[in-house]
Enzyme design. Structure first.
Site, PDB file in Angstrom:
ATOM      1  N   SER A 142      -9.784   2.735  -9.775  1.00 17.44           N
ATOM      2  CA  SER A 142     -10.929   3.572  -9.383  1.00 17.44           C
ATOM      3  C   SER A 142     -10.749   4.978  -9.920  1.00 17.44           C
ATOM      4  O   SER A 142      -9.625   5.494  -9.973  1.00 17.44           O
ATOM      5  CB  SER A 142     -11.021   3.615  -7.854  1.00 17.44           C
ATOM      6  N   TYR A 155      -7.299   4.151   0.133  1.00 20.21           N
ATOM      7  CA  TYR A 155      -7.871   3.338  -0.957  1.00 20.21           C
ATOM      8  C   TYR A 155      -7.431   3.903  -2.306  1.00 20.21           C
ATOM      9  O   TYR A 155      -6.907   3.178  -3.170  1.00 20.21           O
ATOM     10  CB  TYR A 155      -9.397   3.359  -0.812  1.00 20.21           C
TER      11      TYR A 155
HETATM   12  N1  LIG Z   1     -18.510  -0.187  -6.826  1.00 24.85           N
HETATM   13  C1  LIG Z   1     -17.829   0.904  -7.136  1.00 24.85           C
HETATM   14  O1  LIG Z   1     -18.394   2.023  -7.135  1.00 24.85           O
HETATM   15  C2  LIG Z   1     -16.365   0.825  -7.504  1.00 24.85           C
HETATM   16  C3  LIG Z   1     -15.753   1.984  -7.996  1.00 24.85           C
HETATM   17  C4  LIG Z   1     -14.409   1.949  -8.330  1.00 24.85           C
HETATM   18  C5  LIG Z   1     -13.697   0.783  -8.169  1.00 24.85           C
HETATM   19  N2  LIG Z   1     -14.297  -0.342  -7.684  1.00 24.85           N
HETATM   20  C6  LIG Z   1     -13.462  -1.541  -7.512  1.00 24.85           C
HETATM   21  O2  LIG Z   1     -14.055  -2.630  -8.206  1.00 24.85           O
HETATM   22  C7  LIG Z   1     -13.745  -3.850  -7.534  1.00 24.85           C
HETATM   23  C8  LIG Z   1     -15.028  -4.626  -7.255  1.00 24.85           C
HETATM   24  O3  LIG Z   1     -15.833  -3.844  -6.373  1.00 24.85           O
HETATM   25  P1  LIG Z   1     -17.399  -4.131  -6.172  1.00 24.85           P
HETATM   26  O4  LIG Z   1     -18.049  -2.802  -6.115  1.00 24.85           O
HETATM   27  O5  LIG Z   1     -17.868  -5.137  -7.115  1.00 24.85           O
HETATM   28  O6  LIG Z   1     -17.371  -4.715  -4.668  1.00 24.85           O
HETATM   29  P2  LIG Z   1     -18.423  -5.669  -3.910  1.00 24.85           P
HETATM   30  O7  LIG Z   1     -19.727  -5.712  -4.582  1.00 24.85           O
HETATM   31  O8  LIG Z   1     -18.344  -5.237  -2.474  1.00 24.85           O
HETATM   32  O9  LIG Z   1     -17.747  -7.138  -4.064  1.00 24.85           O
HETATM   33  C9  LIG Z   1     -16.465  -7.331  -3.523  1.00 24.85           C
HETATM   34  C10 LIG Z   1     -15.945  -8.701  -3.899  1.00 24.85           C
HETATM   35  O10 LIG Z   1     -14.598  -8.815  -3.433  1.00 24.85           O
HETATM   36  C11 LIG Z   1     -14.490  -9.930  -2.556  1.00 24.85           C
HETATM   37  N3  LIG Z   1     -13.522  -9.612  -1.520  1.00 24.85           N
HETATM   38  C12 LIG Z   1     -13.540  -8.605  -0.632  1.00 24.85           C
HETATM   39  N4  LIG Z   1     -12.438  -8.640   0.152  1.00 24.85           N
HETATM   40  C13 LIG Z   1     -11.710  -9.700  -0.262  1.00 24.85           C
HETATM   41  C14 LIG Z   1     -10.477 -10.276   0.125  1.00 24.85           C
HETATM   42  N5  LIG Z   1      -9.743  -9.791   1.160  1.00 24.85           N
HETATM   43  N6  LIG Z   1     -10.032 -11.373  -0.536  1.00 24.85           N
HETATM   44  C15 LIG Z   1     -10.746 -11.900  -1.543  1.00 24.85           C
HETATM   45  N7  LIG Z   1     -11.929 -11.415  -1.957  1.00 24.85           N
HETATM   46  C16 LIG Z   1     -12.399 -10.323  -1.323  1.00 24.85           C
HETATM   47  C17 LIG Z   1     -15.891 -10.197  -2.037  1.00 24.85           C
HETATM   48  O11 LIG Z   1     -15.994 -11.575  -1.665  1.00 24.85           O
HETATM   49  P3  LIG Z   1     -17.014 -12.079  -0.473  1.00 24.85           P
HETATM   50  O12 LIG Z   1     -18.380 -11.616  -0.837  1.00 24.85           O
HETATM   51  O13 LIG Z   1     -16.898 -13.571  -0.454  1.00 24.85           O
HETATM   52  O14 LIG Z   1     -16.509 -11.453   0.784  1.00 24.85           O
HETATM   53  C18 LIG Z   1     -16.725  -9.848  -3.275  1.00 24.85           C
HETATM   54  O15 LIG Z   1     -16.733 -10.924  -4.175  1.00 24.85           O
HETATM   55  C19 LIG Z   1     -12.979  -3.467  -6.263  1.00 24.85           C
HETATM   56  O16 LIG Z   1     -11.592  -3.584  -6.490  1.00 24.85           O
HETATM   57  C20 LIG Z   1     -13.350  -2.009  -6.059  1.00 24.85           C
HETATM   58  O17 LIG Z   1     -12.365  -1.302  -5.335  1.00 24.85           O
HETATM   59  C21 LIG Z   1     -15.624  -0.349  -7.360  1.00 24.85           C
END
Ligand SMILES: NC(=O)c1ccc[n+]([C@@H]2O[C@H](COP(=O)([O-])OP(=O)(O)OC[C@H]3O[C@@H](n4cnc5c(N)ncnc54)[C@H](OP(=O)(O)O)[C@@H]3O)[C@@H](O)[C@H]2O)c1
Length: 247
Positions: A142, A155
């Site tokens: 991130s 985080y």
């Molecule tokens: N969005 C942003 O702005 C952003 C910025 C920086 C970094 N990131 C990073 O990018 C990655 C993806 O984020 P996203 O924004 O795509 O999130 P998201 O839309 O909330 O999707 C999260 C995904 O992770 C799964 N998940 C959550 N907790 C889990 C666990 N304990 N075990 C296995 N699977 C789990 C969820 O599965 P279910 O739906 O089945 O629960 C879902 O498929 C993360 O590592 C996040 O920290 C995101």
């Protein structure tokens, strides 16, 4: 065909990466934790576009389940793709939580640690025997590791740890020609941490040189590139994918 595992592939960046990688000819094993319907929708979209994907259940906080998960991945590789080797692993699953340092509980701290650092560490260890020579590991970190953002201290600290761990993976797995890189997104329009409201989105867009927040596909294309032959000399790097956030 190279087959890859993407954790948290049911929604957001992981789902977009799954579709993008499948579109580039990779076989995709995507995992979900609580939402099999969303994961199956991603599989159907990939199959509808002519690709191949399988959804498996995985809680990345449950280290004790990783041995069984490896056996399920191996069986899936054999039955669906006729191979025993993985071409890549994307440690993407995660969740966000806003709470300032003075009120973070031990349970919140431990939950974030399990999913964002301990889980990727031991899942990579568990799947290592299946990773082929020349495989690629991509860890989602991130931009909060570079720009301190009030309310996400644990985080961001664990994502920073994952960036360090990525360099150690590259160092130790290099003898098997396995690469490891971090992809560090800025604010991306997903459901993470409850999603972006209009006010927060405007603030973040204003802090970004390109004047908008990111879409999942902006990150997915970089993940796919790091899993492809186009990036065989990129190793041990953190690549920020944020449109020029706070520069
Ligand atoms: N969005 C942003 O702005 C952003 C910025 C920086 C970094 N990131 C990073 O990018 C990655 C993806 O984020 P996203 O924004 O795509 O999130 P998201 O839309 O909330 O999707 C999260 C995904 O992770 C799964 N998940 C959550 N907790 C889990 C666990 N304990 N075990 C296995 N699977 C789990 C969820 O599965 P279910 O739906 O089945 O629960 C879902 O498929 C993360 O590592 C996040 O920290 C995101």
């Amino acid at each position: 065909m190279s087959v890859i595992v993407i954790t948290g592939g049911s929604r957001g960046i992981g789902a977009s990466a799954a579709e993008c990688c499948a579109g580039r000819g990779m076989g995709v094993i995507l995992t979900y934790k609580s939402n099999p319907g969303a994961a199956e929708s991603v599989v159907r979209r990939i199959e509808g576009a002519g690709g191949k994907a399988v959804a498996l259940k995985l809680d990345v906080a449950d280290v004790g389940s990783f041995g069984n998960f490896r056996e399920t991945v191996l069986l899936t590789l054999k039955t669906t793709w006729g191979t025993t080797a993985l071409g890549g692993l994307v440690n993407n699953a995660g969740y966000g939580l806003f709470n300032r340092l003075e009120t973070v509980t031990e349970a919140q701290f431990d939950g974030l640690l399990s999913v964002h650092l301990k889980g990727p560490f031991f899942l990579t260890q568990a799947l290592l025997p299946l990773l082929a020579e020349g495989a690629s590991i991509v860890n989602l970190t991130s931009a909060t590791t570079r720009v301190a953002t009030a309310g996400v201290a644990p985080y961001a600290a664990f994502k920073g740890g994952l960036e360090v761990l990525t360099r150690y993976m590259a160092k130790e797995f290099g003898e098997r020609r396995i690469r490891a890189n971090s992809v560090s997104p800025g604010a991306i329009r997903t459901e993470l941490g409850g999603g972006l409201n209009d006010e927060f989105e405007a603030l973040l867009a204003g802090q970004t040189a390109l004047g908008r927040v990111g879409e999942p596909d902006d990150v997915a294309r970089v993940i796919a590139m790091l899993l492809s032959e186009d990036s065989t000399w990129i190793n041990a790097q953190t690549i920020e994918v944020a449109g020029g956030y706070v520069v």
